[in-house]
Design a protein around this motif. Sequence first.
Motif, PDB file in Angstrom:
ATOM      1  N   TYR A 105      65.871  -1.455  30.764  1.00  0.00           N
ATOM      2  CA  TYR A 105      67.037  -0.629  30.428  1.00  0.00           C
ATOM      3  C   TYR A 105      66.736   0.858  30.656  1.00  0.00           C
ATOM      4  CZ  TYR A 105      70.425   1.875  27.554  1.00  0.00           C
ATOM      5  OH  TYR A 105      71.371   2.767  27.113  1.00  0.00           O
ATOM      6  N   LEU A 106      65.617   1.332  30.122  1.00  0.00           N
ATOM      7  CA  LEU A 106      65.267   2.753  30.250  1.00  0.00           C
ATOM      8  C   LEU A 106      65.047   3.139  31.712  1.00  0.00           C
ATOM      9  CD1 LEU A 106      62.868   2.992  27.201  1.00  0.00           C
ATOM     10  CD2 LEU A 106      65.189   3.947  27.362  1.00  0.00           C
ATOM     11  N   HIS A 107      64.402   2.259  32.448  1.00  0.00           N
ATOM     12  CA  HIS A 107      64.168   2.484  33.879  1.00  0.00           C
ATOM     13  C   HIS A 107      65.505   2.659  34.606  1.00  0.00           C
ATOM     14  CE1 HIS A 107      62.196   2.122  37.760  1.00  0.00           C
ATOM     15  NE2 HIS A 107      62.918   1.063  38.071  1.00  0.00           N
ATOM     16  N   VAL A 136      58.964   8.651  15.394  1.00  0.00           N
ATOM     17  CA  VAL A 136      60.056   7.718  15.136  1.00  0.00           C
ATOM     18  C   VAL A 136      59.428   6.358  14.907  1.00  0.00           C
ATOM     19  CG1 VAL A 136      62.181   6.710  16.051  1.00  0.00           C
ATOM     20  CG2 VAL A 136      61.540   9.037  16.713  1.00  0.00           C
ATOM     21  N   GLU A 137      59.860   5.660  13.854  1.00  0.00           N
ATOM     22  CA  GLU A 137      59.328   4.319  13.617  1.00  0.00           C
ATOM     23  C   GLU A 137      60.444   3.372  13.228  1.00  0.00           C
ATOM     24  OE1 GLU A 137      56.455   4.430  10.404  1.00  0.00           O
ATOM     25  OE2 GLU A 137      58.009   4.737   8.907  1.00  0.00           O
ATOM     26  N   ASP A 138      60.188   2.092  13.488  1.00  0.00           N
ATOM     27  CA  ASP A 138      61.097   1.019  13.117  1.00  0.00           C
ATOM     28  C   ASP A 138      62.498   1.219  13.697  1.00  0.00           C
ATOM     29  OD1 ASP A 138      61.863  -1.374  11.929  1.00  0.00           O
ATOM     30  OD2 ASP A 138      62.258  -0.471   9.971  1.00  0.00           O
ATOM     31  N   ARG A 139      62.545   1.666  14.954  1.00  0.00           N
ATOM     32  CA  ARG A 139      63.816   1.854  15.653  1.00  0.00           C
ATOM     33  C   ARG A 139      63.643   1.408  17.091  1.00  0.00           C
ATOM     34  NH1 ARG A 139      66.869   6.967  13.197  1.00  0.00           N
ATOM     35  NH2 ARG A 139      68.440   6.160  14.608  1.00  0.00           N
ATOM     36  N   CYS A 140      64.729   0.939  17.684  1.00  0.00           N
ATOM     37  CA  CYS A 140      64.695   0.516  19.079  1.00  0.00           C
ATOM     38  C   CYS A 140      65.191   1.646  19.972  1.00  0.00           C
ATOM     39  CB  CYS A 140      65.552  -0.730  19.272  1.00  0.00           C
ATOM     40  SG  CYS A 140      65.572  -1.266  20.999  1.00  0.00           S
ATOM     41  N   LEU A 141      64.356   2.056  20.900  1.00  0.00           N
ATOM     42  CA  LEU A 141      64.708   3.135  21.822  1.00  0.00           C
ATOM     43  C   LEU A 141      65.933   2.777  22.654  1.00  0.00           C
ATOM     44  CD1 LEU A 141      64.065   5.883  23.032  1.00  0.00           C
ATOM     45  CD2 LEU A 141      62.208   4.846  24.279  1.00  0.00           C
ATOM     46  N   LYS A 142      66.031   1.541  23.076  1.00  0.00           N
ATOM     47  CA  LYS A 142      67.193   1.085  23.858  1.00  0.00           C
ATOM     48  C   LYS A 142      68.472   1.183  23.028  1.00  0.00           C
ATOM     49  CE  LYS A 142      69.156  -3.092  25.885  1.00  0.00           C
ATOM     50  NZ  LYS A 142      68.965  -4.521  26.106  1.00  0.00           N
ATOM     51  N   ALA A 163      71.539   3.842  23.817  1.00  0.00           N
ATOM     52  CA  ALA A 163      72.906   3.360  24.080  1.00  0.00           C
ATOM     53  C   ALA A 163      73.890   3.939  23.064  1.00  0.00           C
ATOM     54  CB  ALA A 163      72.936   1.837  24.051  1.00  0.00           C
ATOM     55  N   ARG A 164      73.468   4.007  21.811  1.00  0.00           N
ATOM     56  CA  ARG A 164      74.342   4.519  20.746  1.00  0.00           C
ATOM     57  C   ARG A 164      74.597   6.020  20.889  1.00  0.00           C
ATOM     58  NH1 ARG A 164      73.306   6.787  15.795  1.00  0.00           N
ATOM     59  NH2 ARG A 164      71.060   6.522  16.048  1.00  0.00           N
ATOM     60  N   LEU A 165      73.576   6.764  21.247  1.00  0.00           N
ATOM     61  CA  LEU A 165      73.688   8.224  21.272  1.00  0.00           C
ATOM     62  C   LEU A 165      74.126   8.801  22.620  1.00  0.00           C
ATOM     63  CD1 LEU A 165      70.474   8.991  19.219  1.00  0.00           C
ATOM     64  CD2 LEU A 165      72.844   9.230  18.419  1.00  0.00           C
ATOM     65  N   LEU A 166      73.761   8.138  23.721  1.00  0.00           N
ATOM     66  CA  LEU A 166      74.056   8.691  25.046  1.00  0.00           C
ATOM     67  C   LEU A 166      74.896   7.783  25.929  1.00  0.00           C
ATOM     68  CD1 LEU A 166      70.640  10.342  26.011  1.00  0.00           C
ATOM     69  CD2 LEU A 166      72.599  11.371  24.873  1.00  0.00           C
TER      70      LEU A 166
END
Length: 150
Positions: free
Chosen positions: A41-43, A127-133, A137-140
């Motif tokens: 996803y990030l790629h 940042v801990e216990d969070r999914c970067l993906k 998606a939520r923020l950007l």
Amino acid sequence: MPGVIPVTDDELRDLLRQTKVIAVVGLSANPDRASNHVAWYLHHQGYRLFGVNPNCPVPEVFGVQVLASLDQVPEPIDIVDVFRRPEHTPAAARDAAAAGARALWLQLGIRSPEARAIAEDAGLLYVEDRCLKVDHARLLGRAAGRRAVS
């Protein structure tokens, strides 16, 4: 944890907009693993990725180079995204600090007070216990290649 101030959505949004390079510690070639899904996803969001996994059986995963350690990443690292058990995260935090990363991100389900202390003492956003993906998606938004960085 009591007394710990969590990172805000504005801080996360700024980090994600300013990020160019992400090192994914624990990237797996197995398409069923969370690290593979998140990295893909990030790629496809336009970030430059490097996998870090000394046990990966292939030199690259969907075009992303996989290296044995963070110190082999040939570019400045913005985010070190960690897919390792909590007992391995202090070492990842030390390696991220030594590499000059801007942030240490422990994926969903991963927490470590020791990694937090190491990262924060080195001046890294933690940042801990969070999914970067999920947060991206939520923020950007989810559109492929959509990023604010030029």
